[in-house]
Scaffold this motif. Structure first.
Motif, short mmCIF file in Angstrom:
data_model
loop_
_atom_site.label_atom_id
_atom_site.label_comp_id
_atom_site.label_asym_id
_atom_site.label_seq_id
_atom_site.Cartn_x
_atom_site.Cartn_y
_atom_site.Cartn_z
N PHE A 102 0.84 -1.22 0.00
CA PHE A 102 0.00 0.00 0.00
C PHE A 102 0.87 1.26 0.00
N LEU A 103 1.91 1.23 0.84
CA LEU A 103 2.78 2.40 0.93
C LEU A 103 3.65 2.58 -0.30
N LYS A 104 3.96 1.46 -0.99
CA LYS A 104 4.78 1.56 -2.19
C LYS A 104 4.00 2.07 -3.38
N ASN A 105 2.71 2.10 -3.26
CA ASN A 105 1.86 2.61 -4.34
C ASN A 105 2.02 4.13 -4.42
N LYS A 106 2.43 4.62 -5.59
CA LYS A 106 2.68 6.06 -5.77
C LYS A 106 1.43 6.89 -5.52
N ASN A 107 0.30 6.43 -5.94
CA ASN A 107 -0.95 7.17 -5.74
C ASN A 107 -1.26 7.31 -4.25
N THR A 108 -0.99 6.24 -3.53
CA THR A 108 -1.25 6.27 -2.09
C THR A 108 -0.36 7.30 -1.40
N VAL A 109 0.93 7.29 -1.75
CA VAL A 109 1.87 8.25 -1.15
C VAL A 109 1.45 9.68 -1.47
N THR A 110 1.03 9.93 -2.71
CA THR A 110 0.59 11.28 -3.12
C THR A 110 -0.61 11.73 -2.30
N ILE A 111 -1.57 10.83 -2.14
CA ILE A 111 -2.78 11.18 -1.38
C ILE A 111 -2.44 11.47 0.06
N LEU A 112 -1.58 10.65 0.65
CA LEU A 112 -1.18 10.89 2.04
C LEU A 112 -0.44 12.21 2.19
N VAL A 159 -0.79 14.90 0.29
CA VAL A 159 -1.76 15.99 0.15
C VAL A 159 -2.55 16.16 1.43
N VAL A 160 -2.99 15.06 2.00
CA VAL A 160 -3.76 15.13 3.24
C VAL A 160 -2.93 15.76 4.36
N LEU A 161 -1.63 15.36 4.43
CA LEU A 161 -0.75 15.90 5.46
C LEU A 161 -0.55 17.41 5.30
N ILE A 162 -0.34 17.83 4.06
CA ILE A 162 -0.15 19.27 3.80
C ILE A 162 -1.39 20.06 4.16
N ILE A 163 -2.57 19.56 3.76
CA ILE A 163 -3.83 20.24 4.10
C ILE A 163 -4.00 20.33 5.60
N GLY A 164 -3.62 19.25 6.30
CA GLY A 164 -3.73 19.26 7.76
C GLY A 164 -2.84 20.31 8.39
#
Length: 272
Positions: A11-21, A23-28
């Motif tokens: 899951f963590l190696k998935n590029k899309n997953t890392v991007t989403i995480l 973005v969520v972190l930056i928004i937070g």
């Protein structure tokens, strides 16, 4: 358990997953920072304000100040936030502090910063005297406000003899000004030359100095001398040489202030 770990790694190696995480972190983080700024800006802090209108050259007392809560965003850097830094100060020249106004650093000054601070420091029952001096007579501009001086007098007596003596003792200098009325020591960037020593004296001594200053025909010269080491800070200015005082008074007259007099009318029978 191993299956779960493997699933998490995939899951963590998935590029899309890392991007989403990401973005969520930056928004937070942005949300947290924005919320904190809003909270800090709207948080109220106690600020002293003018309880009533304060006119120029007025000493501010505790009765002139009250404290209210104001959002911190409305408080600029030049606002005085401590009551202790306000009470005892003076409102600046040509500055009216309106009722309800905050106190700004530029409108608060000390008594010594007032252009005519010497008048503020004159004791009750005394009048101001401006004593003419020069760079030479002040020992190279070495007489400062707060110093004690004696006033010496040189004159020529009726037998054409030169006499010199101490006329006044224990005179406190309130201010040293140049020939434009500026305080000599308030601006180190300007080379101001001493022209007057300002001090306060009782009315009798004031009149005595005025008389002496007009006696140039008698060779009268007044000059300051720094007071000796034993200075009585509470002592009053005194006339120390009675002979000099008597000499001044014997060569001058005082015109008494009187009411309007009615001219006499000649007696018609005698012509007088």
């Amino acid at each position: 358990m191993n299956n779960i770990i493997i699933a998490v790694k995939r899951f963590l190696k998935n590029k899309n997953t890392v991007t989403i995480l990401g973005v969520v972190l930056i928004i937070g983080i942005l949300y947290w920072g924005y919320t904190k700024q809003i909270k800090d800006a709207t948080q109220e802090i106690p600020i002293p304000i003018a309880k009533r209108e304060i006119q120029p050259r007025t000493q501010i007392t505790k009765d002139d100040v009250e404290t209210i809560n104001i959002p911190s965003i409305a408080v600029k850097k030049n606002v005085v936030q401590s009551t202790a830094q306000i009470i005892g100060k003076y409102s600046n020249v040509n500055t009216v502090i309106p009722e309800g106004s905050m106190f700004y650093k530029g409108v608060l000054i000390d008594a010594k910063e007032l252009p005519d601070s010497a008048f503020v420091e004159v004791k009750e029952g005394e009048v101001v005297y401006n004593f003419p001096v020069s760079m030479e007579s002040t020992y190279g501009n070495s007489i400062f406000p707060g110093n004690k001086i004696d006033i010496y007098m040189k004159a020529v007596d009726d037998d054409k003899r030169i006499m010199v003596g101490k006329l006044l003792e224990n005179v406190e200098v309130l201010s040293v000004k140049d020939n434009q009325g500026k305080n000599v020591f308030e601006n180190s960037a300007e080379n101001r030359q001493p022209a007057y020593l300002i001090f306060g004296v009782k009315e009798e001594i004031h009149i005595l100095l005025r008389k002496a200053s007009y006696m140039s025909n008698n060779g009268v010269v007044l000059f300051p001398v720094p007071h000796g080491a034993a200075v009585n800070n509470e002592g009053e200015t005194q006339v120390t040489t009675q002979y000099l005082k008597d000499y001044i008074n014997s060569h001058t007259v005082v015109i008494e202030e009187t009411g309007t007099t009615t001219p006499s009318v000649p007696d018609q029978t005698t012509g007088e």
